[in-house]
Design a protein around this motif. Structure first.
Motif, PDB file in Angstrom:
ATOM      1  N   ALA A 633      11.302   0.244   0.680  1.00 43.24           N
ATOM      2  CA  ALA A 633       9.740  -0.632  -0.032  1.00 43.24           C
ATOM      3  C   ALA A 633       9.223  -1.342   0.835  1.00 43.24           C
ATOM      4  O   ALA A 633       9.479  -1.430   1.482  1.00 43.24           O
ATOM      5  CB  ALA A 633      10.378  -1.624  -1.337  1.00 43.24           C
ATOM      6  N   MET A 634       7.098  -0.608   0.519  1.00 41.06           N
ATOM      7  CA  MET A 634       6.144  -1.396   2.139  1.00 41.06           C
ATOM      8  C   MET A 634       5.211  -2.176   0.631  1.00 41.06           C
ATOM      9  O   MET A 634       4.535  -1.312  -0.594  1.00 41.06           O
ATOM     10  CB  MET A 634       6.146  -0.099   2.301  1.00 41.06           C
ATOM     11  N   THR A 635       4.693  -2.379   1.217  1.00 39.48           N
ATOM     12  CA  THR A 635       3.766  -3.331   0.146  1.00 39.48           C
ATOM     13  C   THR A 635       2.193  -3.485   1.356  1.00 39.48           C
ATOM     14  O   THR A 635       2.887  -2.692   2.397  1.00 39.48           O
ATOM     15  CB  THR A 635       3.869  -4.765  -0.056  1.00 39.48           C
ATOM     16  N   GLY A 636       1.188  -3.366   0.291  1.00 33.75           N
ATOM     17  CA  GLY A 636      -0.127  -2.990   1.155  1.00 33.75           C
ATOM     18  C   GLY A 636      -0.770  -3.562   0.748  1.00 33.75           C
ATOM     19  O   GLY A 636      -0.982  -3.180  -1.063  1.00 33.75           O
ATOM     20  N   ASP A 637      -1.501  -3.362   0.875  1.00 33.92           N
ATOM     21  CA  ASP A 637      -3.325  -3.754   0.199  1.00 33.92           C
ATOM     22  C   ASP A 637      -4.691  -3.328   0.740  1.00 33.92           C
ATOM     23  O   ASP A 637      -5.393  -3.303  -0.291  1.00 33.92           O
ATOM     24  CB  ASP A 637      -3.860  -5.566   0.242  1.00 33.92           C
ATOM     25  N   GLY A 638      -4.400  -3.152   1.572  1.00 32.34           N
ATOM     26  CA  GLY A 638      -5.651  -2.630   2.472  1.00 32.34           C
ATOM     27  C   GLY A 638      -5.866  -0.962   2.876  1.00 32.34           C
ATOM     28  O   GLY A 638      -4.688  -0.410   2.537  1.00 32.34           O
ATOM     29  N   VAL A 639      -7.075  -0.325   3.051  1.00 31.48           N
ATOM     30  CA  VAL A 639      -7.561   1.415   2.989  1.00 31.48           C
ATOM     31  C   VAL A 639      -6.651   1.781   4.341  1.00 31.48           C
ATOM     32  O   VAL A 639      -5.865   2.478   4.185  1.00 31.48           O
ATOM     33  CB  VAL A 639      -8.902   1.637   3.450  1.00 31.48           C
ATOM     34  N   ASN A 640      -5.948   0.418   5.404  1.00 27.97           N
ATOM     35  CA  ASN A 640      -5.586   1.424   6.406  1.00 27.97           C
ATOM     36  C   ASN A 640      -4.175   1.215   5.855  1.00 27.97           C
ATOM     37  O   ASN A 640      -3.047   2.106   7.231  1.00 27.97           O
ATOM     38  CB  ASN A 640      -5.765   0.221   7.454  1.00 27.97           C
ATOM     39  N   ASP A 641      -3.318   0.351   5.322  1.00 29.53           N
ATOM     40  CA  ASP A 641      -2.473   0.787   4.547  1.00 29.53           C
ATOM     41  C   ASP A 641      -1.595   2.163   3.605  1.00 29.53           C
ATOM     42  O   ASP A 641      -0.239   2.073   3.320  1.00 29.53           O
ATOM     43  CB  ASP A 641      -1.813  -0.176   3.727  1.00 29.53           C
TER      44      ASP A 641
END
Length: 900
Positions: A633-641
């Motif tokens: 599982a990977m969290t992310g918030d930015g466009v590059n994520d």
């Protein structure tokens, strides 16, 4: 107001900015007034794309008729009618109709539940109205609104760009192009094709870089997406991997049933059994083997679990993600806002020769200097405030106890600092007009802006970013007695200062500027360092405990952050993610994926903290973990994520601070951005998988016990064997209600105290198939033993075969109902504290089924159809005793670890 002619005929891409503003009857700097926007909302309607709804209900209903179980029962009905077994035929037909109705209602409710979740993920837009930047729901946008877009956001209406800063937009949904389109402001020829209209923004596209301001020209159905409504019509919900596994299991059961029918029919013909009786046996076997409720209960349990997760602030976008959640063994998590509160405040200010801890009032009205309050009078501090106000895209409007904010929490914290210092944000913004901007990105970790000073031919360049990156552009430092040159030695000293503060848990940013009278094409050079600012972000409550729970569950936690390695290490130690002896893996030490050696891979796999990591390196880390067959599982918030979120087995986007690009790429959205919500979702995913296994074992063990009981009676030609109608009634009573109650059970504490199942583990593995066989054999033996006991003990010569048939019938019903209490992995003989025993739904379902059983006994028409006769209290005692006996035996076997 726009005229109807303008609405239909204007080629907005061919008009300049001033003409666009006139055509749209708006102001290109202050936007529409609230009153005018309200009028236009009435005229143009909500900014929604309304498409023709497919008849979902009809499709769901038709799907019920194509179920393999329904088809097999249909064949049994036809055979019954063919051989003039009218009662059996009509009874099976009624069961088919009931199954179709129940299946339809359950699946339709599940479909509605999933659709309801879509409303929880509301898209907002930032616009300028009455000269102020505000954030509103995107469906309230109207033509003429000034729309502000920036990296990571979704374009929420068709608009003509009037100002842009390195703006790039992913328009693949319209153009099919895989690369983002660079956006411009100037007019284009009138005959320019849609894919080449680079001065336009289109609803539904995603901003991948930069920012811009645009005038909305079309909303709702008049947008390009609205005109091509079919491309945004939601596709049919495909079957999840779990549902596919259930279907495969159902198909296997049907083939097993057909094989048994052939064997028994062959034996029956060998014994010279009449054809009509053989057909009855075949019908009874097909009915006995089919767990009619299996597909229906699976669909409903999945949707119920997704709704339960939504209540825990985890929005699941795809049902298939539920199964993966239950198998996760690695969680790669961001730090800011996930492990911490994202309640960022300026807590440390360091200028040349002076450092001070500060505390800013919650309302942003005052700043408390804990030491060295003389910093507030320093020239360097003046520049820090100026840079913080200018090199910023956030909005902060003080309003007493409640302030209006919009944008990055870190940038809002800087504006609060400026305001608390007594400066007026509007004064800075009015005195210095922005003419250039280099937006912040995960790759560069810096942001630059260039401003022209009002009434002077003077330019002011402001920059902020990671200390080690900003220092690369600096050639001097601001001191009280004037600027001093910055050499390599001074540069290393400032890096050491930033590292020292980062070790205390502060997130450090450096601030620099340059003043010049010349306009230069390249302005990111020869900067003067004003100082560095440290930000604090307190840990979220419950995170430490959640991480402990993950470790007990065999789930590894990996923290990935763009922060300084020392800041990352400090937080990881506080949370128990890493130990003091573990080293942080910096992004600078991570080789490209195709250059990794075995030793490099080992280092990556053994590291729990990664700092200063680029989006590409996140993808590569996921690949290394997946190479080891880990479910990530990977969290992310930015466009590059977004690429990393897609690469992960479960992509988790932030609902509060996450960009729309990240949300589009993710499988799950956290409404509160909290790590504890991820753990809660994993727990729910495990519970759902465990419950599905429980009710599948329950259904198969019950149906197999019917099959074995009938087979024994048929092979030995016993005169009291079960009738097809009786088997139908048993399945109707014992299948759906208890299975559904098991499906919505809250599993015990042990659910997060075991390691995840290996990837690809089937719903029913060899160990569970063996358990099903053991359970069904025990129920079969005790059911037949009940008949034998009645015959041997009572020895009532007047007792007819119908009584023995009824003993068989009711013992099977009650033993199957009580079998539900064995569907726990608690190995203690006393099960009153198990999750199943404490499940109220179980008790309600058993009570309902028992009532139905006695209604059949007391209702004359049903009693005659099922051939139920009067049963003495002695035989009722035998039925009750032998119905309880399987529970006792199986509990003992569990205690001795002879079965699961």
């Amino acid at each position: 107001m726009l005229s109807s002619q303008n609405e239909e005929n204007n080629k907005y891409w061919a008009l300049d900015a001033d003409t666009i503003a006139k055509v749209c009857a708006t102001d290109s700097t202050s936007g529409l007034t609230r009153e005018e926007a309200a009028k236009r909302l009435i005229r143009y309607g909500y900014n929604n794309v309304i498409t023709a709804r497919k008849n979902k209900a009809l499709l769901i209903l038709l799907r019920q008729f194509t179920s393999p179980f329904t088809l097999l029962l249909g064949i049994s009905t036809i055979l019954s009618f063919f051989f003039r077994e009218w009662l059996d035929g009509f009874a099976i037909l009624i069961v088919i109709i009931l199954n179709i109705i129940v299946g339809f209602l359950m699946e339709y409710q599940a479909h509605r539940s999933i659709k309801a979740l879509e409303k929880l993920n509301i898209v907002h837009a930032r616009i300028i109205r009455d000269g102020q930047m505000v954030e509103i729901k995107s469906d309230l946008l109207v033509p003429g609104d000034l729309l502000f877009v920036e990296t990571g956001g979704m374009v929420t209406a068709d608009a003509r760009i009037i100002n842009s800063k390195q703006l790039q937009v992913d328009e693949s949904m319209l153009s099919g192009e895989s690369f983002p389109a660079d956006k411009i402001c100037y007019p284009l020829p009138a005959n320019t094709a849609l894919v080449e209209r680079h001065n336009m923004l289109y609803k539904g596209t995603l901003v991948t870089k930069g920012n811009g301001l645009a005038i909305i020209v079309n909303t709702g159905i008049k947008t390009e997406v609205g005109k091509l409504a079919d491309i945004v019509q939601q596709s049919e919900q495909t079957a999840t991997p779990l549902e596919i596994k259930v279907r495969q299991l159902s198909t296997k059961l049907i083939w097993i049933t057909l094989a048994l029918i052939i064997v028994i029919l062959t034996g029956s013909f060998f014994y010279g059994t009449p054809v009509t009786k053989v057909i009855k046996i075949a019908i009874a076997l097909s009915v006995a083997a089919i767990p009619e409720g299996l597909p229906v209960v699976t669909t409903l349990v999945l949707s119920f679990g997704v709704l339960r997760m939504a209540k825990h602030k985890a929005i699941i976008k795809k049902l298939s993600a539920v199964e993966t959640l239950g198998e996760i063994n690695v969680i790669c998590t961001d730090k800011t806002g996930t492990l911490t509160k994202n309640n960022i405040e300026v807590s440390l200010i360091h200028i040349p020769d002076l450092s001070a801890h500060v505390q800013i009032d919650a309302t942003g009205t005052s700043i408390h200097w804990m030491e060295n309050n003389c910093i507030s009078r320093a020239i360097a501090y003046d520049h820090l405030c100026k840079i913080s106000a200018l090199c910023n895209t956030a909005v902060y409007q003080p309003g007493g106890d409640v302030s209006t904010t919009s944008g990055s929490p870190l940038e809002i914290a800087l504006l609060k600092m400026v305001h608390a210092s007594g400066a007026k944000l509007t004064q800075y913004q009015q005195a210095f007009s922005k003419i250039d901007e280099l937006p912040f990105s995960s790759e560069t970790r810096v942001m630059f802006t260039r401003h022209k000073e009002k009434d002077r031919r003077q330019y002011y360049v402001s920059a902020k970013g990671a200390a080690e990156e900003i220092l690369k552009y600096c050639t001097s430092v601001e001191a009280e007695n004037g600027k001093s040159q910055m050499g390599e030695e001074e540069r290393e000293q400032w890096k050491t200062i930033a590292t020292k503060h980062a070790q205390s848990g502060f997130r450090m940013l450096a601030f620099a500027y340059r003043e010049t009278s010349a306009y230069e094409q390249y302005f990111m050079h020869d900067l003067t360092l004003a100082g560095i600012i440290g930000f604090s972000d307190p840990l979220r409550e419950g995170v430490k405990e959640a991480i402990k729970e993950c470790k007990k569950a065999g789930i590894r936690i990996v923290m990935i952050t763009g922060d300084h390695p020392e800041t990352a290490k400090n937080i990881a130690l506080q949370l128990g993610i890493s130990t003091p002896t573990e080293e942080v893996m910096p992004g600078s030490a991570m080789k490209p994926y195709d250059q990794l050696t075995v030793s490099d891979r080992e280092k990556w796999l053994n590291s729990t903290v990664f700092a200063r990591v680029s989006p590409e390196q996140k993808q590569q880390l996921i690949a290394v973990l997946q190479d080891e067959r880990m479910i990530v599982a990977m969290t992310g918030d930015g466009v590059n994520d977004a690429p990393a979120l897609k690469k992960a087995d479960i992509g988790v986007a932030m609902g509060q601070r996450g960009t729309q690009v990240a949300r589009e790429a993710a499988d799950m959205i956290l409404k509160d951005d909290a790590f504890t919500t991820i753990v809660s979702a994993v727990r729910q995913g495990r519970i759902i998988l465990e419950n599905i296994r429980k009710y599948v074992i329950f259904l198969l063990s019950c149906n197999l016990s019917e099959l074995l009981t009938f087979t024994v009676c048929a092979l030995f030609n016993l005169p009291f064997q079960l009738l097809p109608l009786q088997i139908l009634f048993i399945n109707f009573v014992t299948d759906v209600m208890p299975a559904l109650a098991l499906g919505v059970s809250y599993s015990g504490d042990q659910i997060m105290q075991r390691k995840p199942y290996p990837p690809g583990t089937p719903i029913i593995d060899k160990k569970r198939w063996m358990a099903i066989l053991v359970y069904s054999l025990i129920i079969t033996v005790t059911t037949l033993a009940a008949v034998a006991t009645s015959y041997l003990i009572l020895r009532d010569k007047e007792q007819k075969y119908a009584v023995y048939n009824n003993i068989l019938f009711y013992t099977l019903i009650f033993s199957q109902l009580l079998q539900v209490f064995n569907m726990t992995f608690n190995r203690k003989i006393a099960f009153h504290k198990t999750d199943v025993f404490r499940n109220q739904a179980i008790w309600y379902s058993i009570a309902g089924c028992v009532i139905l059983s006695f209604v059949a006994y007391w209702t004359t028409p049903v009693r005659l159809a099922l051939e139920i006769t009067s049963i003495s209290w002695q035989n009722w005692s035998i039925i009750l005793l032998y119905s309880i006996l399987p529970v006792v035996i199986i509990r003992c076997l569990k205690k001795w670890k002879w079965t699961i």
